[in-house]
Structures are given as structure tokens and as C-alpha cells.
Design a protein around this motif. Structure first.
Motif, PDB file in Angstrom:
ATOM      1  N   ALA A 151      30.607  51.045  -5.888  1.00  0.00           N
ATOM      2  CA  ALA A 151      29.408  51.466  -5.160  1.00  0.00           C
ATOM      3  C   ALA A 151      29.346  52.965  -4.926  1.00  0.00           C
ATOM      4  O   ALA A 151      28.969  53.421  -3.848  1.00  0.00           O
ATOM      5  CB  ALA A 151      29.294  50.709  -3.829  1.00  0.00           C
ATOM      6  N   LEU A 152      29.718  53.742  -5.939  1.00  0.00           N
ATOM      7  CA  LEU A 152      29.440  55.185  -5.855  1.00  0.00           C
ATOM      8  C   LEU A 152      27.931  55.369  -5.948  1.00  0.00           C
ATOM      9  O   LEU A 152      27.242  54.574  -6.574  1.00  0.00           O
ATOM     10  CB  LEU A 152      30.130  55.934  -6.998  1.00  0.00           C
ATOM     11  N   PHE A 153      27.422  56.442  -5.342  1.00  0.00           N
ATOM     12  CA  PHE A 153      25.989  56.698  -5.405  1.00  0.00           C
ATOM     13  C   PHE A 153      25.677  57.354  -6.746  1.00  0.00           C
ATOM     14  O   PHE A 153      26.101  58.482  -6.999  1.00  0.00           O
ATOM     15  CB  PHE A 153      25.552  57.580  -4.242  1.00  0.00           C
ATOM     16  N   PRO A 154      24.928  56.664  -7.628  1.00  0.00           N
ATOM     17  CA  PRO A 154      24.784  57.138  -9.008  1.00  0.00           C
ATOM     18  C   PRO A 154      23.966  58.419  -9.134  1.00  0.00           C
ATOM     19  O   PRO A 154      24.075  59.117 -10.132  1.00  0.00           O
ATOM     20  CB  PRO A 154      24.081  55.968  -9.709  1.00  0.00           C
ATOM     21  N   HIS A 155      23.150  58.714  -8.105  1.00  0.00           N
ATOM     22  CA  HIS A 155      22.288  59.894  -8.192  1.00  0.00           C
ATOM     23  C   HIS A 155      22.951  61.128  -7.597  1.00  0.00           C
ATOM     24  O   HIS A 155      22.308  62.160  -7.469  1.00  0.00           O
ATOM     25  CB  HIS A 155      20.948  59.608  -7.514  1.00  0.00           C
ATOM     26  N   PHE A 198      34.814  48.725  -1.978  1.00  0.00           N
ATOM     27  CA  PHE A 198      34.231  47.539  -2.590  1.00  0.00           C
ATOM     28  C   PHE A 198      34.793  47.272  -3.976  1.00  0.00           C
ATOM     29  O   PHE A 198      35.215  48.183  -4.686  1.00  0.00           O
ATOM     30  CB  PHE A 198      32.714  47.704  -2.707  1.00  0.00           C
ATOM     31  N   GLU A 206      33.030  46.614  -6.523  1.00  0.00           N
ATOM     32  CA  GLU A 206      32.221  47.271  -7.557  1.00  0.00           C
ATOM     33  C   GLU A 206      32.026  48.765  -7.273  1.00  0.00           C
ATOM     34  O   GLU A 206      31.054  49.368  -7.713  1.00  0.00           O
ATOM     35  CB  GLU A 206      30.886  46.552  -7.723  1.00  0.00           C
ATOM     36  N   ALA A 251      28.411  57.898 -13.580  1.00  0.00           N
ATOM     37  CA  ALA A 251      28.256  57.162 -14.834  1.00  0.00           C
ATOM     38  C   ALA A 251      29.227  57.658 -15.910  1.00  0.00           C
ATOM     39  O   ALA A 251      29.497  56.955 -16.879  1.00  0.00           O
ATOM     40  CB  ALA A 251      26.816  57.285 -15.330  1.00  0.00           C
ATOM     41  N   MET A 308      35.041  50.696   4.480  1.00  0.00           N
ATOM     42  CA  MET A 308      35.220  49.615   3.498  1.00  0.00           C
ATOM     43  C   MET A 308      35.158  50.132   2.068  1.00  0.00           C
ATOM     44  O   MET A 308      34.331  50.984   1.749  1.00  0.00           O
ATOM     45  CB  MET A 308      34.097  48.590   3.717  1.00  0.00           C
ATOM     46  N   ARG A 314      36.130  59.328  -1.175  1.00  0.00           N
ATOM     47  CA  ARG A 314      34.907  59.389  -0.374  1.00  0.00           C
ATOM     48  C   ARG A 314      35.136  58.774   1.009  1.00  0.00           C
ATOM     49  O   ARG A 314      34.709  59.315   2.026  1.00  0.00           O
ATOM     50  CB  ARG A 314      33.788  58.631  -1.099  1.00  0.00           C
ATOM     51  N   ALA A 315      35.833  57.638   1.030  1.00  0.00           N
ATOM     52  CA  ALA A 315      36.116  56.989   2.318  1.00  0.00           C
ATOM     53  C   ALA A 315      37.054  57.864   3.156  1.00  0.00           C
ATOM     54  O   ALA A 315      36.861  58.022   4.363  1.00  0.00           O
ATOM     55  CB  ALA A 315      36.725  55.610   2.087  1.00  0.00           C
TER      56      ALA A 315
END
Lengths: 270, 279
Positions: A115-119, A111, A113, A163, A109, A177-178
């Protein structure tokens, strides 16, 4: 009309493969709110299906039910030979969770927004799941990530943190990524709705390329122009059911259903 | 202007650019002067107020230099015990808080009930009562602990309950889409939590944890009631025996103050470093 969206007796277009997603009798209640009221949906290999409809029509819920981010109240979903029955009362049982996880490996899926992992860096985002879930080595995962980052045109950003990317770049990284999980189907939930207008094009371009290369995708979208260009089939949803579906020329230019006509007229006005 | 007429200096184009730059320079310099003036006044007020209090206590309190030099180092030695007790209790509290937060968010009724009971009970009773209970009351049930373990357990248990709520809020503050994105990539639940949710929650709670550590350093004074030889215990002991409680307690207070300032400084640094990845 059958669940395939093509008239009975008439085969699906030549370039499409066999049915790869098969949803049957999907219904979803949120409390007393009956959001999905019985949806059957077949999607073929290499098919690009676009779902349109006003907000609250159940299109996002349908998409989320397909990979069980929402557990349907009843119904079943089969993706690439793996069939999972909705089981809301035992949704948290280990066996059911594992089946759902297997479905998600087949249908990933994206999204609104991103939803990348910010860290994690862009590369870290891309290799996290492949190394930890698919069990492939780091080097192989990096090669894979580079390939797909190349495809979305962001290989030079692999060491940046999310960011520092624009919205359009974030969504393209999310697509890469997907893809790194090499799923059979991509599900897009309004992938451009959170973007500034000037950034929408770059994301749609990547998606259109994927569609033309034969990636199977189901897209909830408000981009009618994009649907017309890239869709094999357009589905119009209203009140939790599929009100009308067919080739984009038919649904978008010459809709049979008065609800579709009404929606498109209002949509084009605004 | 002399003569009343408008004197022509040049066109906007001729004088505009350098004049504009000069004005900007002047504004920037004025702002810098104002900030420096503020800092100067600020420091002055601190020095004057602390000085007035110090001089007053010194002159009225019959403080002896001899006491400060002979007993000061002894009191100061308690800082080590204070830090030791606080640090170990903090580690314990963080562990309990993580478990507690998972319990409070659990759909498992038993796990959730145990965690909720822990938070309710501990937050609903005074820390001083808990210290008394563990050290003086439990021995009647044949549970006897040495003072330092008892003090650490009381503080850790107490702060664990407060920090449970901090961790719970931190975990809930991670956007739902982060969980969902990880799930959509097929990560199993425990990896979703460990790799995606927890690292982001930790960043969110670090400022609050830092505040709690500073608060813990101060609350550790309460374990002086069970004869742990930390700052306050030592200060009251020598203060009483030498009849110099004013000096003794003042020394202890200043040491607590300095300790909290030092830890706040490091906490500030840590927060800034953690925030760097967000930009």
C-alpha cells in the motif's frame, strides 16, 4: 497463564520493558460470523510477538482491531497509556475517530500488499504523514526519511515511484514510511505473503534487525523459521481465541495444545 | 535443389548468427510494410466514402458557393459559443459530480438521499425536457434566467448527475488498502481523501471525463432551442432564411466533428501523460 503470555508469578524476560499494548476482551462479529471470541493480550516494550494460526482463525482481525482498522464489537485497547473502548455504534463520531487516530500514531500497521501511495515518490511516501500530521518541517522530515530509508537499504531509491520497485523493496519502503512516524509499536499483517519467494528474505532481514534493536512489534506471519529466530513470544490462534502462547521453542517445538500440534504438523507437511 | 542432393553451406555455427539476424530484420520489415499498407487502405476508405457523400450532396443539393462564403463564417462563429457553454457547464458538472459522489458514498442518510435523488431525477428525464423546464417553465414561478446561464445550468446539472456515478466508481476503484495505509499513518479523514484517495480517483476517471466533455460539446446543440446563438442555432437560422439548410447543417456537422477530433486528441495526450507515473 496470564494475558502477558508468561506463566503467572513468573516475570517476563529481563530485556523486556513494561506493558505497552493491553487488549482486553476483544470480540468481533462480521454479521453473524463471530471471528474474535474474547482475546486478552499484553505486549511489553521491546517485545516481538508473532501470531500464527490457520486462515480464518482471527489473527489478522485481531491485529486490525489493535489499531481499529476494524472496530471491535466489544473490548478495549490501550497503547502507551491511551485507552480506547470499542464503540461500534458511535464509531464515526468525531471524538472517537480522534482517539482512534491517536492510537494509530502509536501503533502503525504494515500491510500484505504494501500500500505505497503510487502517485508519490518513495520520499514523498515517507514525508507525507510526518509533515502533515506530526507538524514537523519538510527538511526535518526529509532527514528522518533518509535515516530510515538508509536503515532499510533503499536511500538510493528515494526519488523513484513505487511502480519501479520490486515487491521486497516496496515493503521495505513501507517499513521506512511507518518508522518515520516513530510509532511505539509496529503491526505487521503477513508482510511477506504477497512476495515472490526470493524477495521474502530481504524483508525478513529488516524486520529481524528491528526486533533485535528492540522495536516492539506484533507480526501475523506464516514464516515459522522467522518466528523461531526473531520472536520473544509466539501466539497460536484458533477459532477466534488464543489457544496457546509462550516462547518460540515451547510453542513451535513442544506445543502443549493438541490444536497447535495439529496445525504445525499440517503446516510443515505442506 | 538442383542435382537432388543436399548442398552443404556450412555448419550452424558458421552461418547461424548472421542468417538469424537477417531473418529477424526481414520479419520486422515485413511487419512494418503490413502496418503501412493497413494505414494506406484505411485512409483510402475514408477519403472515398466522404468523397462520395460530398459529391452526391453537392451535385444533387444545389449548394451555392456564395452561401458557403457569406454565411459559413457566421455559422463558424457559433463554435465559440458552443465551446464557451460546454466548458463552463463542464466545470459546473465536475463540481456537482464531486459533491454528488461524496453524497452517494456518504453514511449520512440526508446527504446520501439528496445526492441519490439528484442522480435519479436528472438521469430519469431527457436533457431536452430539462432545458425547456429551466428556460420556459420556471419563469411561471418567477424564476427567470437569461438563455446562456439557463443553457449552462441545464447542461451542467445534467452532466453532473452522470459524472456523479463516474466519480463514485472512480473513488471506489482506489484500493481499500490505500485508505487504510493512510489511516494507519494517522492522517485525518479529510487528508486521507484529499491527498491519497482523490488524486488516484482523478487519474482513474480522466478518460471518462474526457469522453463526457466530447459528448457535452455535441449535446450543447440542444440549447439552440432556447435561442443561444451557438453552432446549430446559427446554421438553422441562415439555412432557413437562405433556403440552404443542406449546406448550413452540413457545415455545422463538420465543425462539431472537427471540434470533437481536436478534443479527443488532447484527451489522448493527457491520458498518456497521466499514465507515465504508473510505470
Amino acid at each position: 497463564m496470564t494475558a502477558t503470555g508468561y506463566p503467572a508469578g513468573q516475570p517476563a524476560p529481563q530485556h523486556l520493558g513494561e506493558v505497552i499494548v493491553e487488549a482486553r476482551g476483544l470480540e468481533k462479529y462480521f454479521g453473524d460470523n463471530h471471528v474474535l471470541r474474547g482475546v486478552d493480550l499484553d505486549v511489553h516494550r521491546r517485545e516481538a510477538v508473532m501470531i500464527i494460526g490457520r486462515s480464518g482463525s482471527g489473527k489478522t482481525t485481531l491485529l486490525r482491531c489493535l489499531n481499529f482498522l476494524e472496530e471491535p464489537t466489544v473490548g478495549s485497547v490501550e497503547v502507551d497509556g491511551l485507552r480506547v473502548e470499542a464503540d461500534p455504534l458511535r464509531a464515526r463520531s468525531r471524538a472517537h475517530q480522534e482517539q482512534i487516530r491517536q492510537i494509530r500514531l502509536r501503533a502503525s500497521m504494515l500491510f500484505q500488499e504494501f500500500a505505497l501511495f503510487p502517485h508519490m515518490t518513495v520520499l514523498g511516501n515517507c514525508i507525507e504523514a510526518p509533515t502533515r500530521v506530526r507538524g514537523i518541517g519538510r527538511d526535518e522530515a526529509v532527514t528522518l526519511a533518509d535515516k530510515f530509508l538508509d536503515k532499510v537499504g533503499l536511500r538510493d531509491k528515494r526519488d523513484e515511484y513505487p511502480a519501479r520497485l520490486s515487491g521486497g523493496q516496496k515493503q521495505r519502503v513501507a517499513i521506512a514510511r511507518a518508522l518515520c512516524m516513530e510509532p511505539k509499536v509496529l503491526l505487521f499483517d503477513e508482510p511477506t505473503s504477497a512476495l515472490d519467494p526470493e524477495l521474502i528474505g530481504e524483508v525478513l532481514k529488516v524486520m529481524e534487525e528491528l526486533a533485535h534493536e528492540g522495536t516492539t512489534m506484533i507480526v501475523v506471519t506464516h514464516e515459522m523459521h522467522f518466528a523461531r529466530e526473531a520472536a520473544d513470544r509466539v501466539i497460536f490462534m484458533e477459532d477466534g481465541v488464543i489457544a496457546e502462547q509462550g516462547p518460540p521453542e515451547q510453542v513451535l517445538n513442544n506445543p502443549h495444545d493438541p490444536r497447535t500440534r495439529n496445525f504445525l504438523r499440517r503446516f510443515l507437511e505442506t | 535443389m538442383a542435382g537432388g542432393g543436399v548442398q552443404r553451406v556450412g555448419t550452424i555455427d558458421e552461418i547461424g548468427v548472421p542468417t538469424r539476424a537477417a531473418i529477424l530484420d526481414e520479419i520486422v520489415a515485413a511487419q512494418r510494410r503490413r502496418r503501412r499498407w493497413f494505414r494506406g487502405q484505411f485512409a483510402f476508405v475514408w477519403i472515398v466514402l466522404v468523397g462520395i457523400v460530398g459529391v452526391f450532396l453537392w451535385s444533387a443539393g444545389r449548394i451555392s458557393w456564395e452561401f458557403i462564403f457569406t454565411s459559413g463564417p457566421y455559422i463558424l462563429g457559433g463554435a465559440g459559443v458552443t465551446i464557451l457553454v460546454s466548458a463552463v457547464a463542464m466545470v459546473m458538472a465536475i463540481g456537482l459530480a464531486l459533491l454528488g459522489a461524496l453524497g452517494r458514498l456518504s453514511v449520512n442518510a440526508i446527504f446520501n438521499a439528496v445526492a441519490s435523488l439528484y442522480v435519479s431525477l436528472v438521469r430519469g428525464t431527457p436533457l431536452l425536457v430539462q432545458i425547456w423546464f429551466i428556460f420556459y417553465a420556471l419563469p411561471q414561478a418567477d424564476i427567470v434566467l437569461d438563455a446562456i446561464p439557463a443553457g449552462i445550468i441545464a447542461l451542467g446539472f445534467n452532466y453532473g448527475a452522470y459524472m456523479t456515478e463516474i466519480f463514485r466508481a472512480g473513488i471506489q476503484a482506489v484500493p481499500r488498502s490505500q485508505r487504510e495505509a493512510a489511516q494507519a499513518l494517522g492522517l485525518p479523514e479529510r487528508l486521507v481523501f484529499r491527498r491519497i484517495v482523490l488524486p488516484q480517483a482523478v487519474r482513474i476517471v480522466i478518460p471518462a471525463i474526457g469522453n463526457d466533455f466530447v459528448a457535452m460539446i455535441k449535446d450543447s446543440a440542444l440549447v439552440s432551442v432556447i435561442a443561444i446563438q451557438e453552432l446549430l442555432w446559427r446554421a438553422t437560422r441562415v439555412g432557413r432564411s437562405e433556403r440552404q439548410l443542406l449546406a448550413a447543417i452540413a457545415i455545422a456537422a463538420v465543425v462539431y466533428w472537427i471540434l470533437t477530433i481536436i478534443f479527443s486528441y488532447f484527451q489522448d495526450k493527457l491520458e498518456k501523460r497521466m499514465a507515465r507515473g504508473d510505470r
